[in-house]
Design a protein around this motif. Sequence first.
Motif, PDB file in Angstrom:
ATOM      1  N   MET A   1       0.849  -1.183   0.000  1.00 42.95           N
ATOM      2  CA  MET A   1       0.000   0.000   0.000  1.00 42.95           C
ATOM      3  C   MET A   1       0.891   1.243   0.000  1.00 42.95           C
ATOM      4  SD  MET A   1      -2.904  -1.261  -0.185  1.00 42.95           S
ATOM      5  CE  MET A   1      -4.478  -0.925   0.497  1.00 42.95           C
ATOM      6  N   LYS A   2       0.310   2.325  -0.462  1.00 44.46           N
ATOM      7  CA  LYS A   2       1.059   3.574  -0.578  1.00 44.46           C
ATOM      8  C   LYS A   2       0.137   4.748  -0.271  1.00 44.46           C
ATOM      9  CE  LYS A   2       0.187   3.333  -5.497  1.00 44.46           C
ATOM     10  NZ  LYS A   2       0.738   3.164  -6.811  1.00 44.46           N
ATOM     11  N   ASP A   3       0.746   5.908  -0.104  1.00 45.98           N
ATOM     12  CA  ASP A   3       0.014   7.154   0.116  1.00 45.98           C
ATOM     13  C   ASP A   3       0.277   8.079  -1.060  1.00 45.98           C
ATOM     14  OD1 ASP A   3      -0.561   6.136   2.677  1.00 45.98           O
ATOM     15  OD2 ASP A   3       1.114   7.194   3.586  1.00 45.98           O
ATOM     16  N   ILE A   6      -0.977  15.020  -3.624  1.00 42.40           N
ATOM     17  CA  ILE A   6      -1.154  15.814  -4.841  1.00 42.40           C
ATOM     18  C   ILE A   6      -1.174  17.281  -4.435  1.00 42.40           C
ATOM     19  CG2 ILE A   6      -2.667  16.370  -6.781  1.00 42.40           C
ATOM     20  CD1 ILE A   6      -3.043  13.045  -5.156  1.00 42.40           C
ATOM     21  N   TYR A   7      -0.270  18.059  -5.023  1.00 44.04           N
ATOM     22  CA  TYR A   7      -0.231  19.477  -4.687  1.00 44.04           C
ATOM     23  C   TYR A   7      -0.350  20.314  -5.955  1.00 44.04           C
ATOM     24  CZ  TYR A   7       4.710  19.076  -5.964  1.00 44.04           C
ATOM     25  OH  TYR A   7       5.886  18.828  -6.642  1.00 44.04           O
ATOM     26  N   GLU A  54      -3.900  17.530  -1.635  1.00 41.81           N
ATOM     27  CA  GLU A  54      -4.835  16.434  -1.384  1.00 41.81           C
ATOM     28  C   GLU A  54      -3.991  15.247  -0.947  1.00 41.81           C
ATOM     29  OE1 GLU A  54      -7.174  15.642  -4.931  1.00 41.81           O
ATOM     30  OE2 GLU A  54      -7.167  17.791  -5.359  1.00 41.81           O
ATOM     31  N   ILE A  55      -4.456  14.553   0.088  1.00 40.37           N
ATOM     32  CA  ILE A  55      -3.752  13.377   0.585  1.00 40.37           C
ATOM     33  C   ILE A  55      -4.716  12.194   0.549  1.00 40.37           C
ATOM     34  CG2 ILE A  55      -2.538  12.339   2.540  1.00 40.37           C
ATOM     35  CD1 ILE A  55      -1.887  15.226   3.447  1.00 40.37           C
ATOM     36  N   HIS A  85       0.505  18.084  -9.247  1.00 38.80           N
ATOM     37  CA  HIS A  85       1.724  17.279  -9.122  1.00 38.80           C
ATOM     38  C   HIS A  85       1.466  16.167  -8.116  1.00 38.80           C
ATOM     39  CE1 HIS A  85       3.781  20.544 -11.207  1.00 38.80           C
ATOM     40  NE2 HIS A  85       3.120  21.346 -10.392  1.00 38.80           N
ATOM     41  N   MET A  86       1.730  14.918  -8.518  1.00 34.44           N
ATOM     42  CA  MET A  86       1.466  13.784  -7.643  1.00 34.44           C
ATOM     43  C   MET A  86       2.776  13.153  -7.182  1.00 34.44           C
ATOM     44  SD  MET A  86      -1.013  10.423  -7.914  1.00 34.44           S
ATOM     45  CE  MET A  86      -0.685  10.137  -9.607  1.00 34.44           C
ATOM     46  N   GLU A  87       2.860  12.905  -5.890  1.00 34.67           N
ATOM     47  CA  GLU A  87       3.983  12.199  -5.283  1.00 34.67           C
ATOM     48  C   GLU A  87       3.430  10.954  -4.595  1.00 34.67           C
ATOM     49  OE1 GLU A  87       7.189  13.168  -5.374  1.00 34.67           O
ATOM     50  OE2 GLU A  87       6.891  15.143  -6.288  1.00 34.67           O
ATOM     51  N   THR A  88       4.180   9.880  -4.650  1.00 33.33           N
ATOM     52  CA  THR A  88       3.789   8.628  -4.024  1.00 33.33           C
ATOM     53  C   THR A  88       4.825   8.264  -2.963  1.00 33.33           C
ATOM     54  OG1 THR A  88       2.811   7.888  -6.099  1.00 33.33           O
ATOM     55  CG2 THR A  88       3.249   6.200  -4.448  1.00 33.33           C
ATOM     56  N   PHE A  89       4.336   7.904  -1.783  1.00 33.36           N
ATOM     57  CA  PHE A  89       5.212   7.472  -0.698  1.00 33.36           C
ATOM     58  C   PHE A  89       4.708   6.149  -0.155  1.00 33.36           C
ATOM     59  CE2 PHE A  89       6.087  11.912  -0.963  1.00 33.36           C
ATOM     60  CZ  PHE A  89       7.385  12.082  -0.518  1.00 33.36           C
ATOM     61  N   MET A  90       5.628   5.373   0.379  1.00 31.68           N
ATOM     62  CA  MET A  90       5.256   4.114   1.019  1.00 31.68           C
ATOM     63  C   MET A  90       5.960   4.023   2.368  1.00 31.68           C
ATOM     64  SD  MET A  90       7.428   1.563  -1.415  1.00 31.68           S
ATOM     65  CE  MET A  90       8.014   0.306  -0.315  1.00 31.68           C
TER      66      MET A  90
END
Length: 96
Positions: A1-3, A6-7, A54-55, A85-90
Motif C-alpha cells: 500500500m502507498k500514500d 497531490i499538490y 490532497e492526501i 503534481h502527484m507524489e507517491t510514498f510508502m
Amino acid sequence: MKDLYIYYQVREEQVQALEARVRAMQHKLAQDSGVAPQLKRRPETKDGLQTWMEIYPVVGDSFGALLESAVQQAELLSLTAGARHMETFMDLPPCA
C-alpha cells in the motif's frame, strides 16, 4: 500500500469553487473506495496564489487511475493555476 500526495496552486478568486468540487470529489472517492482523503493548504498566500494538497492514505495500485478519472469528471484543472503534481510514498518496513 502507498500514500498519494497531490499538490497544486489555486488563485484566490477560484478558492470557493475549487474547494466545493474537490470536497465533492473526495466524498465520492471515499464512498467508492473506502479511502479517507484529506484536503490541506499552506497558511500563506503568495502573489494571489494558495498552494493546496490532497492526501490519499493507504491506497492500492489501481487508485491512481480512479483518482485521475474523478479529477477529469470534476473538471478540477479548469480551476487550478497550473498542473497538479502527484507524489507517491510508502511506509518503510519496521526495524527487526
